[in-house]
Design a protein around this motif. Structure first.
Motif, PDB file in Angstrom:
ATOM      1  N   ALA A 109       0.832  -1.210   0.000  1.00  0.00           N
ATOM      2  CA  ALA A 109       0.000   0.000   0.000  1.00  0.00           C
ATOM      3  C   ALA A 109       0.859   1.250   0.000  1.00  0.00           C
ATOM      4  O   ALA A 109       1.959   1.270   0.555  1.00  0.00           O
ATOM      5  N   ILE A 110       0.318   2.271  -0.640  1.00  0.00           N
ATOM      6  CA  ILE A 110       0.859   3.627  -0.541  1.00  0.00           C
ATOM      7  C   ILE A 110      -0.056   4.354   0.447  1.00  0.00           C
ATOM      8  O   ILE A 110      -1.274   4.391   0.243  1.00  0.00           O
ATOM      9  N   VAL A 111       0.504   4.910   1.515  1.00  0.00           N
ATOM     10  CA  VAL A 111      -0.276   5.725   2.440  1.00  0.00           C
ATOM     11  C   VAL A 111       0.070   7.178   2.133  1.00  0.00           C
ATOM     12  O   VAL A 111       1.172   7.641   2.420  1.00  0.00           O
ATOM     13  N   LEU A 112      -0.876   7.873   1.505  1.00  0.00           N
ATOM     14  CA  LEU A 112      -0.676   9.292   1.213  1.00  0.00           C
ATOM     15  C   LEU A 112      -0.911  10.099   2.478  1.00  0.00           C
ATOM     16  O   LEU A 112      -1.861   9.838   3.225  1.00  0.00           O
ATOM     17  N   VAL A 113      -0.050  11.085   2.694  1.00  0.00           N
ATOM     18  CA  VAL A 113      -0.103  11.889   3.906  1.00  0.00           C
ATOM     19  C   VAL A 113      -0.057  13.365   3.529  1.00  0.00           C
ATOM     20  O   VAL A 113       0.792  13.782   2.738  1.00  0.00           O
ATOM     21  N   ASP A 114      -0.981  14.127   4.096  1.00  0.00           N
ATOM     22  CA  ASP A 114      -0.935  15.584   4.022  1.00  0.00           C
ATOM     23  C   ASP A 114      -0.288  16.025   5.327  1.00  0.00           C
ATOM     24  O   ASP A 114      -0.887  15.877   6.399  1.00  0.00           O
ATOM     25  N   THR A 115       0.944  16.536   5.261  1.00  0.00           N
ATOM     26  CA  THR A 115       1.666  16.853   6.497  1.00  0.00           C
ATOM     27  C   THR A 115       1.061  18.030   7.258  1.00  0.00           C
ATOM     28  O   THR A 115       1.431  18.258   8.404  1.00  0.00           O
ATOM     29  N   ARG A 116       0.102  18.718   6.654  1.00  0.00           N
ATOM     30  CA  ARG A 116      -0.610  19.772   7.393  1.00  0.00           C
ATOM     31  C   ARG A 116      -1.573  19.152   8.403  1.00  0.00           C
ATOM     32  O   ARG A 116      -2.026  19.835   9.324  1.00  0.00           O
ATOM     33  N   ASN A 130      -0.697  -3.236  11.486  1.00  0.00           N
ATOM     34  CA  ASN A 130      -1.357  -4.372  12.138  1.00  0.00           C
ATOM     35  C   ASN A 130      -1.605  -5.534  11.181  1.00  0.00           C
ATOM     36  O   ASN A 130      -1.605  -6.688  11.599  1.00  0.00           O
ATOM     37  N   SER A 131      -1.823  -5.230   9.918  1.00  0.00           N
ATOM     38  CA  SER A 131      -2.086  -6.297   8.948  1.00  0.00           C
ATOM     39  C   SER A 131      -0.806  -6.961   8.450  1.00  0.00           C
ATOM     40  O   SER A 131      -0.845  -8.055   7.890  1.00  0.00           O
ATOM     41  N   GLY A 132       0.326  -6.288   8.640  1.00  0.00           N
ATOM     42  CA  GLY A 132       1.593  -6.828   8.156  1.00  0.00           C
ATOM     43  C   GLY A 132       1.822  -6.590   6.666  1.00  0.00           C
ATOM     44  O   GLY A 132       2.801  -7.079   6.101  1.00  0.00           O
ATOM     45  N   LEU A 133       0.939  -5.833   6.012  1.00  0.00           N
ATOM     46  CA  LEU A 133       1.094  -5.543   4.590  1.00  0.00           C
ATOM     47  C   LEU A 133       2.167  -4.472   4.415  1.00  0.00           C
ATOM     48  O   LEU A 133       2.116  -3.435   5.075  1.00  0.00           O
ATOM     49  N   PRO A 134       3.151  -4.711   3.544  1.00  0.00           N
ATOM     50  CA  PRO A 134       4.180  -3.681   3.315  1.00  0.00           C
ATOM     51  C   PRO A 134       3.539  -2.385   2.820  1.00  0.00           C
ATOM     52  O   PRO A 134       2.604  -2.410   2.022  1.00  0.00           O
ATOM     53  N   PHE A 135       4.045  -1.264   3.320  1.00  0.00           N
ATOM     54  CA  PHE A 135       3.513   0.026   2.890  1.00  0.00           C
ATOM     55  C   PHE A 135       4.623   1.059   2.814  1.00  0.00           C
ATOM     56  O   PHE A 135       5.669   0.923   3.437  1.00  0.00           O
ATOM     57  N   VAL A 136       4.354   2.072   2.019  1.00  0.00           N
ATOM     58  CA  VAL A 136       5.233   3.224   1.871  1.00  0.00           C
ATOM     59  C   VAL A 136       4.426   4.446   2.262  1.00  0.00           C
ATOM     60  O   VAL A 136       3.263   4.571   1.869  1.00  0.00           O
ATOM     61  N   VAL A 137       5.002   5.334   3.038  1.00  0.00           N
ATOM     62  CA  VAL A 137       4.358   6.592   3.372  1.00  0.00           C
ATOM     63  C   VAL A 137       4.830   7.620   2.346  1.00  0.00           C
ATOM     64  O   VAL A 137       6.028   7.841   2.182  1.00  0.00           O
ATOM     65  N   ALA A 138       3.875   8.218   1.639  1.00  0.00           N
ATOM     66  CA  ALA A 138       4.181   9.209   0.612  1.00  0.00           C
ATOM     67  C   ALA A 138       3.642  10.561   1.056  1.00  0.00           C
ATOM     68  O   ALA A 138       2.429  10.750   1.164  1.00  0.00           O
ATOM     69  N   LEU A 139       4.538  11.493   1.333  1.00  0.00           N
ATOM     70  CA  LEU A 139       4.163  12.824   1.784  1.00  0.00           C
ATOM     71  C   LEU A 139       3.749  13.643   0.570  1.00  0.00           C
ATOM     72  O   LEU A 139       4.579  14.005  -0.260  1.00  0.00           O
ATOM     73  N   ASN A 140       2.458  13.898   0.463  1.00  0.00           N
ATOM     74  CA  ASN A 140       1.903  14.601  -0.694  1.00  0.00           C
ATOM     75  C   ASN A 140       2.033  16.105  -0.470  1.00  0.00           C
ATOM     76  O   ASN A 140       1.387  16.651   0.422  1.00  0.00           O
ATOM     77  N   GLY A 141       2.868  16.742  -1.269  1.00  0.00           N
ATOM     78  CA  GLY A 141       3.087  18.182  -1.140  1.00  0.00           C
ATOM     79  C   GLY A 141       1.945  18.976  -1.739  1.00  0.00           C
ATOM     80  O   GLY A 141       1.680  18.879  -2.924  1.00  0.00           O
ATOM     81  N   GLY A 144       3.107  22.585  -3.601  1.00  0.00           N
ATOM     82  CA  GLY A 144       4.562  22.482  -3.636  1.00  0.00           C
ATOM     83  C   GLY A 144       5.226  22.648  -2.284  1.00  0.00           C
ATOM     84  O   GLY A 144       6.429  22.862  -2.198  1.00  0.00           O
ATOM     85  N   HIS A 145       4.456  22.518  -1.226  1.00  0.00           N
ATOM     86  CA  HIS A 145       4.976  22.786   0.117  1.00  0.00           C
ATOM     87  C   HIS A 145       5.129  21.482   0.911  1.00  0.00           C
ATOM     88  O   HIS A 145       4.183  20.727   1.050  1.00  0.00           O
ATOM     89  N   GLN A 146       6.336  21.242   1.404  1.00  0.00           N
ATOM     90  CA  GLN A 146       6.612  20.107   2.284  1.00  0.00           C
ATOM     91  C   GLN A 146       7.158  20.662   3.601  1.00  0.00           C
ATOM     92  O   GLN A 146       8.352  20.900   3.741  1.00  0.00           O
ATOM     93  N   PRO A 147       6.293  20.907   4.573  1.00  0.00           N
ATOM     94  CA  PRO A 147       6.746  21.549   5.812  1.00  0.00           C
ATOM     95  C   PRO A 147       7.625  20.671   6.704  1.00  0.00           C
ATOM     96  O   PRO A 147       8.332  21.195   7.559  1.00  0.00           O
ATOM     97  N   TYR A 148       7.602  19.341   6.485  1.00  0.00           N
ATOM     98  CA  TYR A 148       8.382  18.456   7.335  1.00  0.00           C
ATOM     99  C   TYR A 148       9.205  17.505   6.480  1.00  0.00           C
ATOM    100  O   TYR A 148       8.788  17.101   5.401  1.00  0.00           O
ATOM    101  N   THR A 167       8.737  11.745  -0.491  1.00  0.00           N
ATOM    102  CA  THR A 167       7.915  12.900  -0.848  1.00  0.00           C
ATOM    103  C   THR A 167       7.370  12.676  -2.255  1.00  0.00           C
ATOM    104  O   THR A 167       7.998  12.013  -3.083  1.00  0.00           O
ATOM    105  N   THR A 168       6.179  13.221  -2.504  1.00  0.00           N
ATOM    106  CA  THR A 168       5.554  13.048  -3.804  1.00  0.00           C
ATOM    107  C   THR A 168       4.624  14.218  -4.079  1.00  0.00           C
ATOM    108  O   THR A 168       4.348  15.024  -3.186  1.00  0.00           O
ATOM    109  N   ASP A 169       4.166  14.296  -5.294  1.00  0.00           N
ATOM    110  CA  ASP A 169       3.094  15.219  -5.671  1.00  0.00           C
ATOM    111  C   ASP A 169       2.096  14.369  -6.440  1.00  0.00           C
ATOM    112  O   ASP A 169       2.369  13.945  -7.561  1.00  0.00           O
ATOM    113  N   ALA A 170       0.954  14.099  -5.826  1.00  0.00           N
ATOM    114  CA  ALA A 170      -0.031  13.176  -6.394  1.00  0.00           C
ATOM    115  C   ALA A 170      -0.559  13.626  -7.746  1.00  0.00           C
ATOM    116  O   ALA A 170      -1.145  12.833  -8.473  1.00  0.00           O
ATOM    117  N   ARG A 171      -0.341  14.871  -8.108  1.00  0.00           N
ATOM    118  CA  ARG A 171      -0.834  15.380  -9.388  1.00  0.00           C
ATOM    119  C   ARG A 171       0.062  15.003 -10.558  1.00  0.00           C
ATOM    120  O   ARG A 171      -0.346  15.082 -11.697  1.00  0.00           O
TER     121      ARG A 171
END
Length: 193
Positions: A109-116, A130-141, A144-148, A167-171
């Motif tokens: 899974a890709i877990v998209l995150v809005d850092t705001r 909890n499910s044990g499924l591999p995942f990547v956290v993708a910080l969606n800017g 164009g802003h990535q505060p963290y 970091t990513t831009d979902a667009r």
């Protein structure tokens, strides 16, 4: 699946894999699937009505007029022999009962995150941990802003060093494709352990 090519009937094996794109409400899951899908994505969006007032937080998504009520579906060919089927989950907790069905058979899974609004991704991160499924956290800017930095987010979410944070831009197709490649590599490494 095996497909015979047009050059003399030589069989070529094609592998397909299911990927889930998850995250909180309004984080960009539908946008991500749409940006990278090589087919017109299937979207199950409904117009937001007054019934969602006070339930869905529109603070950071003021222009949002629709919401996913079941799933988004797209497809991308990463290599001539690897096709990914993408399933975007609904973000509101009232639709989470569908997640078990959407996740069944996925390699990751890709877990998209809005850092705001980091707190909105906790349920998705918890679900995949909890499910044990591999995942990547993708910080969606957004804008164009990535505060963290990824490491600041790793610490805030208390995610171990094994889960990639990018970091990513979902667009943008290139960013979404890069996130998918990172996930596929991560899922393959997890299977080898």
């Amino acid at each position: 699946m095996d497909f015979a090519s047009s050059n003399g009937g030589t069989a070529r094996s094609t592998t397909s894999a299911k990927i889930v794109v998850a995250g909180g409400f309004g984080v960009g899951k539908t946008t991500f699937v749409g940006a990278v899908s090589e087919i017109n994505p299937l979207r199950t969006e409904a117009v937001m009505t007054s019934a969602s007032a006070g339930i869905d937080d529109l603070t950071h998504t003021g222009d949002k007029t629709t919401t996913t009520v079941a799933m988004d579906f797209g497809r991308i060919t990463l290599d001539q022999d690897l096709i990914l089927y993408l399933f975007g989950t609904p973000g509101q907790d009232r639709f989470w009962f569908m997640w078990d069905d959407l996740v069944r058979g996925a390699i990751g899974a890709i877990v998209l995150v809005d850092t705001r609004r980091l707190a909105d991704c906790f349920p998705a991160v918890d679900y995949f941990e909890n499910s044990g499924l591999p995942f990547v956290v993708a910080l969606n800017g957004f804008e164009g802003h990535q505060p963290y930095t990824p490491e600041e987010v790793r610490e805030a979410l208390q995610i171990g060093p094994d889960a990639p944070i990018i970091t990513t831009d979902a667009r943008h197709r290139a960013d979404a494709k890069s996130a998918l490649i990172t996930l596929v590599e991560h899922a393959l490494m997890a299977r080898l352990k």
